[in-house]
Design a protein around this motif. Sequence first.
Motif, PDB file in Angstrom:
ATOM      1  N   PRO A 104       0.829  -1.207   0.000  1.00 54.91           N
ATOM      2  CA  PRO A 104       0.000   0.000   0.000  1.00 54.91           C
ATOM      3  C   PRO A 104       0.866   1.260   0.000  1.00 54.91           C
ATOM      4  O   PRO A 104       1.808   1.377   0.793  1.00 54.91           O
ATOM      5  N   ALA A 105       0.545   2.198  -0.901  1.00 55.11           N
ATOM      6  CA  ALA A 105       1.391   3.382  -1.076  1.00 55.11           C
ATOM      7  C   ALA A 105       0.793   4.627  -0.438  1.00 55.11           C
ATOM      8  O   ALA A 105       1.385   5.706  -0.532  1.00 55.11           O
ATOM      9  N   GLY A 106      -0.365   4.502   0.199  1.00 56.12           N
ATOM     10  CA  GLY A 106      -1.001   5.665   0.803  1.00 56.12           C
ATOM     11  C   GLY A 106      -0.206   6.222   1.966  1.00 56.12           C
ATOM     12  O   GLY A 106       0.615   5.521   2.580  1.00 56.12           O
ATOM     13  N   GLN A 107      -0.431   7.478   2.253  1.00 50.05           N
ATOM     14  CA  GLN A 107       0.250   8.141   3.366  1.00 50.05           C
ATOM     15  C   GLN A 107      -0.602   8.187   4.621  1.00 50.05           C
ATOM     16  O   GLN A 107      -0.217   8.809   5.613  1.00 50.05           O
ATOM     17  N   ASP A 108      -1.768   7.548   4.590  1.00 54.65           N
ATOM     18  CA  ASP A 108      -2.595   7.492   5.788  1.00 54.65           C
ATOM     19  C   ASP A 108      -1.932   6.588   6.816  1.00 54.65           C
ATOM     20  O   ASP A 108      -1.065   5.759   6.495  1.00 54.65           O
ATOM     21  N   ALA A 109      -2.331   6.747   8.058  1.00 55.08           N
ATOM     22  CA  ALA A 109      -1.690   6.012   9.155  1.00 55.08           C
ATOM     23  C   ALA A 109      -1.789   4.502   8.963  1.00 55.08           C
ATOM     24  O   ALA A 109      -0.814   3.769   9.206  1.00 55.08           O
ATOM     25  N   ALA A 110      -2.949   4.013   8.502  1.00 52.63           N
ATOM     26  CA  ALA A 110      -3.133   2.567   8.356  1.00 52.63           C
ATOM     27  C   ALA A 110      -2.180   1.982   7.324  1.00 52.63           C
ATOM     28  O   ALA A 110      -1.581   0.920   7.539  1.00 52.63           O
ATOM     29  N   SER A 111      -2.005   2.659   6.189  1.00 57.48           N
ATOM     30  CA  SER A 111      -1.100   2.161   5.148  1.00 57.48           C
ATOM     31  C   SER A 111       0.337   2.149   5.641  1.00 57.48           C
ATOM     32  O   SER A 111       1.087   1.198   5.397  1.00 57.48           O
ATOM     33  N   ARG A 112       0.735   3.201   6.353  1.00 62.94           N
ATOM     34  CA  ARG A 112       2.111   3.265   6.860  1.00 62.94           C
ATOM     35  C   ARG A 112       2.344   2.174   7.908  1.00 62.94           C
ATOM     36  O   ARG A 112       3.418   1.562   7.938  1.00 62.94           O
ATOM     37  N   LEU A 113       1.346   1.930   8.749  1.00 62.47           N
ATOM     38  CA  LEU A 113       1.477   0.865   9.750  1.00 62.47           C
ATOM     39  C   LEU A 113       1.626  -0.494   9.083  1.00 62.47           C
ATOM     40  O   LEU A 113       2.444  -1.327   9.508  1.00 62.47           O
ATOM     41  N   PHE A 114       0.832  -0.741   8.022  1.00 60.14           N
ATOM     42  CA  PHE A 114       0.933  -2.015   7.318  1.00 60.14           C
ATOM     43  C   PHE A 114       2.337  -2.206   6.759  1.00 60.14           C
ATOM     44  O   PHE A 114       2.941  -3.267   6.914  1.00 60.14           O
ATOM     45  N   VAL A 115       2.857  -1.190   6.094  1.00 55.57           N
ATOM     46  CA  VAL A 115       4.186  -1.300   5.498  1.00 55.57           C
ATOM     47  C   VAL A 115       5.245  -1.547   6.565  1.00 55.57           C
ATOM     48  O   VAL A 115       6.143  -2.389   6.399  1.00 55.57           O
ATOM     49  N   LEU A 116       5.154  -0.830   7.680  1.00 58.09           N
ATOM     50  CA  LEU A 116       6.123  -1.021   8.763  1.00 58.09           C
ATOM     51  C   LEU A 116       6.078  -2.447   9.302  1.00 58.09           C
ATOM     52  O   LEU A 116       7.113  -3.099   9.474  1.00 58.09           O
ATOM     53  N   ALA A 117       4.875  -2.954   9.570  1.00 59.01           N
ATOM     54  CA  ALA A 117       4.743  -4.301  10.139  1.00 59.01           C
ATOM     55  C   ALA A 117       5.161  -5.370   9.139  1.00 59.01           C
ATOM     56  O   ALA A 117       5.855  -6.334   9.483  1.00 59.01           O
ATOM     57  N   ALA A 118       4.752  -5.212   7.878  1.00 63.12           N
ATOM     58  CA  ALA A 118       5.062  -6.224   6.862  1.00 63.12           C
ATOM     59  C   ALA A 118       6.554  -6.293   6.570  1.00 63.12           C
ATOM     60  O   ALA A 118       7.138  -7.372   6.462  1.00 63.12           O
ATOM     61  N   THR A 119       7.208  -5.129   6.451  1.00 59.40           N
ATOM     62  CA  THR A 119       8.645  -5.131   6.161  1.00 59.40           C
ATOM     63  C   THR A 119       9.442  -5.612   7.375  1.00 59.40           C
ATOM     64  O   THR A 119      10.484  -6.244   7.221  1.00 59.40           O
ATOM     65  N   ALA A 120       8.949  -5.314   8.573  1.00 61.73           N
ATOM     66  CA  ALA A 120       9.631  -5.792   9.781  1.00 61.73           C
ATOM     67  C   ALA A 120       9.652  -7.316   9.812  1.00 61.73           C
ATOM     68  O   ALA A 120      10.679  -7.932  10.085  1.00 61.73           O
ATOM     69  N   ARG A 121       8.494  -7.940   9.508  1.00 59.18           N
ATOM     70  CA  ARG A 121       8.439  -9.404   9.522  1.00 59.18           C
ATOM     71  C   ARG A 121       9.330  -9.999   8.445  1.00 59.18           C
ATOM     72  O   ARG A 121       9.956 -11.041   8.641  1.00 59.18           O
ATOM     73  N   ARG A 122       9.393  -9.357   7.289  1.00 67.87           N
ATOM     74  CA  ARG A 122      10.302  -9.828   6.236  1.00 67.87           C
ATOM     75  C   ARG A 122      11.753  -9.806   6.711  1.00 67.87           C
ATOM     76  O   ARG A 122      12.568 -10.622   6.282  1.00 67.87           O
ATOM     77  N   ALA A 123      12.054  -8.854   7.586  1.00 68.35           N
ATOM     78  CA  ALA A 123      13.425  -8.729   8.098  1.00 68.35           C
ATOM     79  C   ALA A 123      13.680  -9.631   9.294  1.00 68.35           C
ATOM     80  O   ALA A 123      14.752  -9.583   9.895  1.00 68.35           O
ATOM     81  N   GLY A 124      12.695 -10.467   9.653  1.00 66.11           N
ATOM     82  CA  GLY A 124      12.880 -11.404  10.752  1.00 66.11           C
ATOM     83  C   GLY A 124      12.479 -10.870  12.109  1.00 66.11           C
ATOM     84  O   GLY A 124      12.783 -11.478  13.135  1.00 66.11           O
ATOM     85  N   VAL A 125      11.803  -9.731  12.143  1.00 64.95           N
ATOM     86  CA  VAL A 125      11.344  -9.134  13.398  1.00 64.95           C
ATOM     87  C   VAL A 125       9.856  -9.432  13.573  1.00 64.95           C
ATOM     88  O   VAL A 125       9.079  -9.306  12.618  1.00 64.95           O
ATOM     89  N   ASP A 126       9.448  -9.818  14.773  1.00 63.94           N
ATOM     90  CA  ASP A 126       8.041 -10.054  15.069  1.00 63.94           C
ATOM     91  C   ASP A 126       7.399  -8.727  15.436  1.00 63.94           C
ATOM     92  O   ASP A 126       7.568  -8.243  16.561  1.00 63.94           O
ATOM     93  N   PRO A 127       6.662  -8.085  14.517  1.00 64.32           N
ATOM     94  CA  PRO A 127       6.142  -6.746  14.815  1.00 64.32           C
ATOM     95  C   PRO A 127       5.143  -6.738  15.957  1.00 64.32           C
ATOM     96  O   PRO A 127       5.101  -5.794  16.740  1.00 64.32           O
ATOM     97  N   GLU A 128       4.320  -7.786  16.046  1.00 63.79           N
ATOM     98  CA  GLU A 128       3.329  -7.841  17.130  1.00 63.79           C
ATOM     99  C   GLU A 128       4.021  -7.901  18.490  1.00 63.79           C
ATOM    100  O   GLU A 128       3.680  -7.157  19.416  1.00 63.79           O
ATOM    101  N   GLY A 129       5.017  -8.769  18.603  1.00 70.09           N
ATOM    102  CA  GLY A 129       5.733  -8.906  19.864  1.00 70.09           C
ATOM    103  C   GLY A 129       6.526  -7.669  20.219  1.00 70.09           C
ATOM    104  O   GLY A 129       6.546  -7.227  21.383  1.00 70.09           O
TER     105      GLY A 129
END
Length: 317
Positions: free
Chosen positions: A249-274
């Motif tokens: 998602p390329a939107g600048q709204d808070a939800a889109s930015r949160l998705f990108v942060l969480a998704a890329t974190a998990r790709r990097a081996g980080v558990d975003p929820e934890g």
Amino acid sequence: MTATVVLLTSAAAGVPPAAFPHLRGARAVYASGLGEDVTDLLGAKPAPDPAVLAAEAAEGAVVLFAASTDDPAVRVLPGAVVIGQPSGAKLVDAALVMNRLRSPGGCPWDAEQTHESLRQYLVEETYELLEAIEDGDRVAMREELGDVLLQVLFHARVAAEHVGDPFDIDTVAGELVAKLVGRHPHVFADAERIATAERQEVKWEELKQAEKQRKSIVDGVALGQPATALAGKLGQRSGRAGIPLDLFPAGQDAASRLFVLAATARRAGVDPEGELRAVAKQFAADVRAAEANARAAGVEPSTLEADGWRRYWPSGG
């Protein structure tokens, strides 16, 4: 003598958990009467002559895998700690107690519950277990694991009463066993051995895809899980499939930015929820500390404004 005897009547059942601390500290690990294949699987060596084994045990920690205490190699280790395989008898007891509570003459509250009414408790107990794990509280972990197990037993008992499609705890356990065995052919069959956890995770996904005949890489993702965990899981799945980050998602709204942060974190081996929960818990602890600091200074926390919160905020918070 510092010897440990591990009774292994079935290689398929695995090594008892209580044996692992002894294995980590052993100077030698042997097997007797279990066959060459099982001995190799355990990473052990064939037991030496009984006299040699006794002498070696007298000098340092030795672990011996055997099928029976009648094995000659076991008999030369009379002072050894003996670890048997877990029987699971208490699991049977737990299922019987659940049946009694749900049956006529049992608990009226238990008798009224449905899958729908029990949903909230499954979520609550799961989070309480998660908190106990994060806190490293082993007493709480034992209790909360039992509470989560209760949810499984309860739902299975309710399911057994369904008119159109009944199933019980044995059905649930049987399907679990079949799944675990089927997805670990390198352990329970003659498939190629898998050397790393990373390769195992990839193989597990491949087997699930074939087993469930999934048509999409996102099939099987629990859409009802917390949003941060869901975004992380989708990021992980899409990463395995090679979906590029520019399709996120390329939107600048808070939800889109949160998705990108969480998704890329998990790709990097980080558990975003934890990780997010850890930050949130620390923030809550800092709030409590600031309130305590204010009260110690004779100030009621409910009267604090921005500068007051800054004044009493714990250092390093």
